[in-house]
Design a protein around this motif. Structure first.
Motif, PDB file in Angstrom:
ATOM      1  N   ASN A   1       0.857  -1.181   0.000  1.00 18.15           N
ATOM      2  CA  ASN A   1       0.000   0.000   0.000  1.00 18.15           C
ATOM      3  C   ASN A   1       0.895   1.233   0.000  1.00 18.15           C
ATOM      4  O   ASN A   1       1.309   1.720   1.049  1.00 18.15           O
ATOM      5  CB  ASN A   1      -0.927  -0.015   1.217  1.00 18.15           C
ATOM      6  CG  ASN A   1      -1.939   1.110   1.187  1.00 18.15           C
ATOM      7  OD1 ASN A   1      -1.717   2.170   0.603  1.00 18.15           O
ATOM      8  ND2 ASN A   1      -3.073   0.874   1.828  1.00 18.15           N
ATOM      9  N   LEU A   2       1.187   1.737  -1.186  1.00 21.85           N
ATOM     10  CA  LEU A   2       2.117   2.853  -1.336  1.00 21.85           C
ATOM     11  C   LEU A   2       1.603   4.121  -0.666  1.00 21.85           C
ATOM     12  O   LEU A   2       2.366   4.853  -0.031  1.00 21.85           O
ATOM     13  CB  LEU A   2       2.378   3.098  -2.818  1.00 21.85           C
ATOM     14  CG  LEU A   2       3.613   3.861  -3.207  1.00 21.85           C
ATOM     15  CD1 LEU A   2       4.861   3.342  -2.514  1.00 21.85           C
ATOM     16  CD2 LEU A   2       3.790   3.825  -4.707  1.00 21.85           C
ATOM     17  N   GLU A   3       0.321   4.381  -0.775  1.00 18.73           N
ATOM     18  CA  GLU A   3      -0.248   5.581  -0.151  1.00 18.73           C
ATOM     19  C   GLU A   3      -0.060   5.545   1.360  1.00 18.73           C
ATOM     20  O   GLU A   3       0.341   6.532   1.978  1.00 18.73           O
ATOM     21  CB  GLU A   3      -1.735   5.698  -0.498  1.00 18.73           C
ATOM     22  CG  GLU A   3      -2.356   6.976   0.005  1.00 18.73           C
ATOM     23  CD  GLU A   3      -3.812   7.119  -0.401  1.00 18.73           C
ATOM     24  OE1 GLU A   3      -4.522   7.857   0.295  1.00 18.73           O
ATOM     25  OE2 GLU A   3      -4.234   6.493  -1.390  1.00 18.73           O
ATOM     26  N   LEU A   4      -0.302   4.403   1.954  1.00 10.43           N
ATOM     27  CA  LEU A   4      -0.122   4.252   3.392  1.00 10.43           C
ATOM     28  C   LEU A   4       1.353   4.366   3.765  1.00 10.43           C
ATOM     29  O   LEU A   4       1.707   5.030   4.745  1.00 10.43           O
ATOM     30  CB  LEU A   4      -0.686   2.906   3.848  1.00 10.43           C
ATOM     31  CG  LEU A   4      -0.758   2.644   5.343  1.00 10.43           C
ATOM     32  CD1 LEU A   4      -1.578   3.716   6.053  1.00 10.43           C
ATOM     33  CD2 LEU A   4      -1.360   1.267   5.590  1.00 10.43           C
ATOM     34  N   ALA A   5       2.230   3.760   2.975  1.00 15.10           N
ATOM     35  CA  ALA A   5       3.669   3.811   3.255  1.00 15.10           C
ATOM     36  C   ALA A   5       4.213   5.235   3.183  1.00 15.10           C
ATOM     37  O   ALA A   5       5.188   5.556   3.865  1.00 15.10           O
ATOM     38  CB  ALA A   5       4.427   2.924   2.276  1.00 15.10           C
ATOM     39  N   MET A   6       3.590   6.081   2.379  1.00 16.68           N
ATOM     40  CA  MET A   6       4.052   7.463   2.245  1.00 16.68           C
ATOM     41  C   MET A   6       3.429   8.394   3.282  1.00 16.68           C
ATOM     42  O   MET A   6       3.738   9.579   3.325  1.00 16.68           O
ATOM     43  CB  MET A   6       3.750   7.984   0.836  1.00 16.68           C
ATOM     44  CG  MET A   6       4.600   7.336  -0.245  1.00 16.68           C
ATOM     45  SD  MET A   6       6.386   7.472   0.026  1.00 16.68           S
ATOM     46  CE  MET A   6       6.602   9.238   0.000  1.00 16.68           C
ATOM     47  N   SER A   7       2.575   7.866   4.146  1.00 13.93           N
ATOM     48  CA  SER A   7       1.973   8.692   5.186  1.00 13.93           C
ATOM     49  C   SER A   7       2.893   8.752   6.401  1.00 13.93           C
ATOM     50  O   SER A   7       3.675   7.838   6.662  1.00 13.93           O
ATOM     51  CB  SER A   7       0.590   8.161   5.567  1.00 13.93           C
ATOM     52  OG  SER A   7       0.695   6.876   6.138  1.00 13.93           O
ATOM     53  N   GLU A   8       2.791   9.840   7.127  1.00 12.81           N
ATOM     54  CA  GLU A   8       3.626  10.039   8.319  1.00 12.81           C
ATOM     55  C   GLU A   8       3.340   8.973   9.373  1.00 12.81           C
ATOM     56  O   GLU A   8       2.187   8.628   9.617  1.00 12.81           O
ATOM     57  CB  GLU A   8       3.363  11.417   8.935  1.00 12.81           C
ATOM     58  CG  GLU A   8       3.704  12.577   8.031  1.00 12.81           C
ATOM     59  CD  GLU A   8       5.192  12.801   7.875  1.00 12.81           C
ATOM     60  OE1 GLU A   8       5.982  12.424   8.763  1.00 12.81           O
ATOM     61  OE2 GLU A   8       5.566  13.378   6.835  1.00 12.81           O
ATOM     62  N   HIS A   9       4.381   8.455   9.973  1.00  9.76           N
ATOM     63  CA  HIS A   9       4.321   7.549  11.127  1.00  9.76           C
ATOM     64  C   HIS A   9       3.797   6.147  10.814  1.00  9.76           C
ATOM     65  O   HIS A   9       3.483   5.405  11.740  1.00  9.76           O
ATOM     66  CB  HIS A   9       3.528   8.169  12.279  1.00  9.76           C
ATOM     67  CG  HIS A   9       4.038   9.513  12.684  1.00  9.76           C
ATOM     68  ND1 HIS A   9       5.280   9.698  13.239  1.00  9.76           N
ATOM     69  CD2 HIS A   9       3.494  10.748  12.559  1.00  9.76           C
ATOM     70  CE1 HIS A   9       5.475  10.989  13.454  1.00  9.76           C
ATOM     71  NE2 HIS A   9       4.411  11.645  13.047  1.00  9.76           N
ATOM     72  N   TYR A  10       3.737   5.767   9.548  1.00 11.35           N
ATOM     73  CA  TYR A  10       3.347   4.393   9.215  1.00 11.35           C
ATOM     74  C   TYR A  10       4.612   3.561   9.068  1.00 11.35           C
ATOM     75  O   TYR A  10       5.555   3.960   8.394  1.00 11.35           O
ATOM     76  CB  TYR A  10       2.539   4.336   7.917  1.00 11.35           C
ATOM     77  CG  TYR A  10       2.254   2.909   7.507  1.00 11.35           C
ATOM     78  CD1 TYR A  10       1.255   2.178   8.141  1.00 11.35           C
ATOM     79  CD2 TYR A  10       3.011   2.278   6.520  1.00 11.35           C
ATOM     80  CE1 TYR A  10       1.008   0.856   7.796  1.00 11.35           C
ATOM     81  CE2 TYR A  10       2.762   0.960   6.162  1.00 11.35           C
ATOM     82  CZ  TYR A  10       1.767   0.256   6.804  1.00 11.35           C
ATOM     83  OH  TYR A  10       1.533  -1.049   6.461  1.00 11.35           O
ATOM     84  N   SER A  11       4.619   2.398   9.706  1.00  8.52           N
ATOM     85  CA  SER A  11       5.775   1.509   9.627  1.00  8.52           C
ATOM     86  C   SER A  11       5.332   0.064   9.753  1.00  8.52           C
ATOM     87  O   SER A  11       4.453  -0.246  10.561  1.00  8.52           O
ATOM     88  CB  SER A  11       6.769   1.824  10.747  1.00  8.52           C
ATOM     89  OG  SER A  11       7.819   0.873  10.756  1.00  8.52           O
ATOM     90  N   THR A  12       5.941  -0.793   8.956  1.00 12.21           N
ATOM     91  CA  THR A  12       5.685  -2.228   9.096  1.00 12.21           C
ATOM     92  C   THR A  12       6.774  -2.901   9.924  1.00 12.21           C
ATOM     93  O   THR A  12       6.680  -4.080  10.229  1.00 12.21           O
ATOM     94  CB  THR A  12       5.628  -2.915   7.713  1.00 12.21           C
ATOM     95  OG1 THR A  12       6.872  -2.709   7.045  1.00 12.21           O
ATOM     96  CG2 THR A  12       4.481  -2.373   6.882  1.00 12.21           C
ATOM     97  N   LYS A  13       7.827  -2.143  10.290  1.00 12.99           N
ATOM     98  CA  LYS A  13       8.953  -2.721  11.032  1.00 12.99           C
ATOM     99  C   LYS A  13       9.114  -2.122  12.429  1.00 12.99           C
ATOM    100  O   LYS A  13      10.151  -2.277  13.051  1.00 12.99           O
ATOM    101  CB  LYS A  13      10.261  -2.500  10.252  1.00 12.99           C
ATOM    102  CG  LYS A  13      10.313  -3.215   8.922  1.00 12.99           C
ATOM    103  CD  LYS A  13      10.674  -4.667   9.100  1.00 12.99           C
ATOM    104  CE  LYS A  13      10.885  -5.314   7.753  1.00 12.99           C
ATOM    105  NZ  LYS A  13      11.279  -6.673   7.822  1.00 12.99           N
ATOM    106  N   GLY A  14       8.108  -1.385  12.913  1.00 15.23           N
ATOM    107  CA  GLY A  14       8.175  -0.839  14.262  1.00 15.23           C
ATOM    108  C   GLY A  14       9.062   0.389  14.405  1.00 15.23           C
ATOM    109  O   GLY A  14       9.458   0.740  15.508  1.00 15.23           O
ATOM    110  N   THR A  15       9.378   1.049  13.289  1.00 16.67           N
ATOM    111  CA  THR A  15      10.181   2.270  13.355  1.00 16.67           C
ATOM    112  C   THR A  15       9.255   3.483  13.493  1.00 16.67           C
ATOM    113  O   THR A  15       8.031   3.328  13.595  1.00 16.67           O
ATOM    114  CB  THR A  15      11.040   2.422  12.078  1.00 16.67           C
ATOM    115  OG1 THR A  15      10.160   2.555  10.958  1.00 16.67           O
ATOM    116  CG2 THR A  15      11.950   1.211  11.891  1.00 16.67           C
ATOM    117  N   LEU A  16       9.813   4.679  13.470  1.00 15.39           N
ATOM    118  CA  LEU A  16       9.002   5.889  13.605  1.00 15.39           C
ATOM    119  C   LEU A  16       8.145   6.180  12.376  1.00 15.39           C
ATOM    120  O   LEU A  16       7.234   6.994  12.431  1.00 15.39           O
ATOM    121  CB  LEU A  16       9.913   7.102  13.883  1.00 15.39           C
ATOM    122  CG  LEU A  16      10.638   7.088  15.225  1.00 15.39           C
ATOM    123  CD1 LEU A  16      11.584   8.281  15.313  1.00 15.39           C
ATOM    124  CD2 LEU A  16       9.647   7.102  16.369  1.00 15.39           C
ATOM    125  N   GLY A  17       8.446   5.552  11.257  1.00 20.48           N
ATOM    126  CA  GLY A  17       7.642   5.764  10.062  1.00 20.48           C
ATOM    127  C   GLY A  17       7.827   7.130   9.436  1.00 20.48           C
ATOM    128  O   GLY A  17       6.908   7.691   8.855  1.00 20.48           O
TER     129      GLY A  17
END
Length: 138
Positions: free
Chosen positions: A90-106
């Motif tokens: 989900n590219l749109e979600l990945a480009m949003s602030e604070h979204y992370s699939t690896k537990g980082t700050l996103g």
């Protein structure tokens, strides 16, 4: 005005944290040699570091290229990051602030987009991801 270094497209393989560290040092030196301001050197280096880190973290390996580009009387440095990893679902979600699939700050991809004068990303699941980061010289 051409950079003070002779430059065609330069490729760097990225497979490990050591490759990321070497790429950061290389990018810093290259941006300085190309005559960018100290702020722009930092922005370019930070953007390249984030892209290389993402390659290792999410795809395992990939390639980054550096090219001097001239478009409509503007000159700048183009950084391209490419991998054949799992892609971004989900590219749109990945480009949003604070979204992370690896537990980082996103903050990585959105922050990298803010640092660039031009930014483009494309990704397909199970095919890979390609990110263009371009910084124009003032």
């Amino acid at each position: 005005m051409k950079p003070s270094v002779e430059m065609t497209t330069i490729l760097r393989k990225i497979r490990s944290d050591a490759d990321v560290a070497m790429l950061v040092a290389y990018t810093f030196a290259l941006a300085k040699q190309c005559g960018f301001s100290p702020v722009a050197v930092t922005e370019i280096t930070t953007g390249a570091s984030e892209l290389a880190t993402n390659i290792v973290k999410y795809a395992g390996e990939g390639v980054m290229s550096f090219s001097w580009v001239v478009v409509k009387n503007r000159e700048g440095l183009e950084v391209m990051a490419e991998d054949r990893g799992p892609g971004i679902k989900n590219l749109e979600l990945a480009m949003s602030e604070h979204y992370s699939t690896k537990g980082t700050l996103g903050l990585g991809l959105p922050g990298t987009r803010r640092l660039a004068d031009e930014f483009d990303i494309s990704s397909e699941p199970e095919i890979g991801t390609r990110v263009l980061f371009r910084k124009w010289k003032n």
